[in-house]
Design a protein around this motif. Structure first.
Motif, PDB file in Angstrom:
ATOM      1  N   ARG A 189       0.703  -1.183   0.059  1.00  0.00           N
ATOM      2  CA  ARG A 189      -0.185   0.061   0.003  1.00  0.00           C
ATOM      3  C   ARG A 189       0.695   1.317  -0.124  1.00  0.00           C
ATOM      4  NH1 ARG A 189      -1.964  -4.140   2.466  1.00  0.00           N
ATOM      5  NH2 ARG A 189      -4.370  -4.774   2.073  1.00  0.00           N
ATOM      6  N   GLU A 190       1.955   1.191  -0.491  1.00  0.00           N
ATOM      7  CA  GLU A 190       2.980   2.175  -0.519  1.00  0.00           C
ATOM      8  C   GLU A 190       2.492   3.487  -1.514  1.00  0.00           C
ATOM      9  OE1 GLU A 190       6.814   0.644  -1.432  1.00  0.00           O
ATOM     10  OE2 GLU A 190       7.120  -0.063   0.939  1.00  0.00           O
ATOM     11  N   THR A 191       2.917   4.690  -1.340  1.00  0.00           N
ATOM     12  CA  THR A 191       2.629   5.590  -2.006  1.00  0.00           C
ATOM     13  C   THR A 191       3.765   6.196  -2.700  1.00  0.00           C
ATOM     14  OG1 THR A 191       0.910   6.633  -0.565  1.00  0.00           O
ATOM     15  CG2 THR A 191       1.841   8.054  -2.359  1.00  0.00           C
ATOM     16  N   PRO A 192       4.077   6.421  -3.991  1.00  0.00           N
ATOM     17  CA  PRO A 192       2.963   6.132  -5.127  1.00  0.00           C
ATOM     18  C   PRO A 192       2.430   4.641  -5.314  1.00  0.00           C
ATOM     19  CG  PRO A 192       4.828   6.326  -6.255  1.00  0.00           C
ATOM     20  CD  PRO A 192       5.249   6.575  -4.735  1.00  0.00           C
ATOM     21  N   ARG A 193       1.132   4.763  -5.588  1.00  0.00           N
ATOM     22  CA  ARG A 193       0.405   3.178  -5.469  1.00  0.00           C
ATOM     23  C   ARG A 193       1.059   2.483  -6.687  1.00  0.00           C
ATOM     24  NH1 ARG A 193      -3.451   0.528  -7.961  1.00  0.00           N
ATOM     25  NH2 ARG A 193      -4.075   2.392  -9.339  1.00  0.00           N
ATOM     26  N   ASN A 194       1.427   1.433  -6.438  1.00  0.00           N
ATOM     27  CA  ASN A 194       1.739   0.436  -7.420  1.00  0.00           C
ATOM     28  C   ASN A 194       0.700  -0.048  -8.054  1.00  0.00           C
ATOM     29  OD1 ASN A 194       2.643  -1.916  -9.069  1.00  0.00           O
ATOM     30  ND2 ASN A 194       3.876  -2.693  -7.588  1.00  0.00           N
ATOM     31  N   ASN A 229      -5.632  -4.316  -3.770  1.00  0.00           N
ATOM     32  CA  ASN A 229      -5.696  -5.144  -2.508  1.00  0.00           C
ATOM     33  C   ASN A 229      -7.348  -5.608  -2.312  1.00  0.00           C
ATOM     34  OD1 ASN A 229      -3.240  -4.961  -1.333  1.00  0.00           O
ATOM     35  ND2 ASN A 229      -3.266  -2.637  -1.526  1.00  0.00           N
ATOM     36  N   SER A 231      -5.543  -2.167   5.514  1.00  0.00           N
ATOM     37  CA  SER A 231      -4.285  -2.638   6.099  1.00  0.00           C
ATOM     38  C   SER A 231      -4.208  -2.973   7.537  1.00  0.00           C
ATOM     39  CB  SER A 231      -3.493  -1.308   5.806  1.00  0.00           C
ATOM     40  OG  SER A 231      -3.939  -0.377   6.649  1.00  0.00           O
TER      41      SER A 231
END
Length: 264
Positions: free
Chosen positions: A135-140, A145, A149
């Protein structure tokens, strides 16, 4: 929740004629790949996920499939071990030529799978994990999902225990890998927001029932709440053994995986 993920996966497949991919998927059937625990202590999770996925795929195929192509799930057993997950993921791509990964189980296993996903530019849908790295930014754009989270779950749990239940002595029992340690960090952060810190912590090794040391460390500090970030059997073993420890007999246990509460 996972019915929604499967439906979204089907919608992604329906969009195939309108999307430009680096490598167009022109197989006669559309194959999804899953690496999961189909043996070992977590096999029930893998089995249950496949029951739901299999039922919906069967229904879709009986309705004519997707643009006259059937959809099929190919599974590989990884026993909840990341090394096996990576081997399975590569085999699913190179040998089985899957269109996407669907329903991978676990955070440490999803972490190694994500490296393969990024390398081969393959969609990663509905992992059974609430880990932050998904859920990292920028979104992959390759990651979809299917659940919230762990961070949000834990923040809500701490809010409930501290504010609603007026409990401040909180300990953490966790699995000693990327899944458990991320949960431990999230608990610490959520407690800091309340100007608190955990009174104790204890861990166990993945795929074992070696919870005795963790129970001893935690029991010395008389917690009111124990948040458990682990898999089914070790957390059950922890609760079973706690009945012999009078110092944790009146603790409230919360298992992160399902937000299940047990008062012992």
């Amino acid at each position: 929740m996972y019915k929604t993920v499967i439906i979204v996966a089907i919608l992604i497949v329906f969009s195939l004629p309108f999307v430009s991919f680096d490598s167009y998927y022109d197989e006669k059937e559309i194959r999804f790949g899953m690496s999961g625990p189909f043996s070992g202590t977590l096999h029930s999770i893998g089995d249950e996920l496949m029951l739901g996925i299999g039922a919906y795929f069967k229904h879709t195929n009986e309705q004519g499939g997707v643009y006259d192509r059937t959809i099929r799930m190919i599974t590989k057993d990884d026993k909840y071990e990341p090394k096996m997950t990576k081997e399975n993921a590569l085999e699913l791509i190179k040998k089985e030529r899957v269109f996407a990964f669907l329903g991978f189980v676990g955070s440490p296993t999803s972490k190694v799978a994500l490296d393969v996903v990024n390398q081969y530019n393959i969609p990663f849908i509905g992992a059974f994990s609430g880990a932050a790295f998904l859920r990292e930014t920028p979104r992959n754009p390759l990651v979809l999902n299917g659940r919230t989270s762990y961070k949000e779950e834990i923040r809500s749990l701490i809010e409930y225990f501290v504010v609603d239940q007026n409990r401040s002595r909180i300990a953490v029992f966790y699995q000693n890998d990327s899944f458990g340690r991320s949960g431990l960090i999230d608990v610490k952060c959520a407690l800091e927001e309340k100007n608190l810190s955990q009174v104790a912590e204890g861990s166990y090794k993945r795929n074992t029932l070696s919870v005795g040391n963790a129970l001893y460390e935690i029991s010395q500090n008389k917690p009111e709440v124990i948040i458990m970030v682990g898999s089914t059997y070790p957390t059950a073993e922890f609760i079973r053994k706690k009945s012999k420890r009078c110092r944790v007999r009146n603790s409230l246990f919360c298992w992160l995986k399902t937000a299940t509460f047990c008062l012992g």
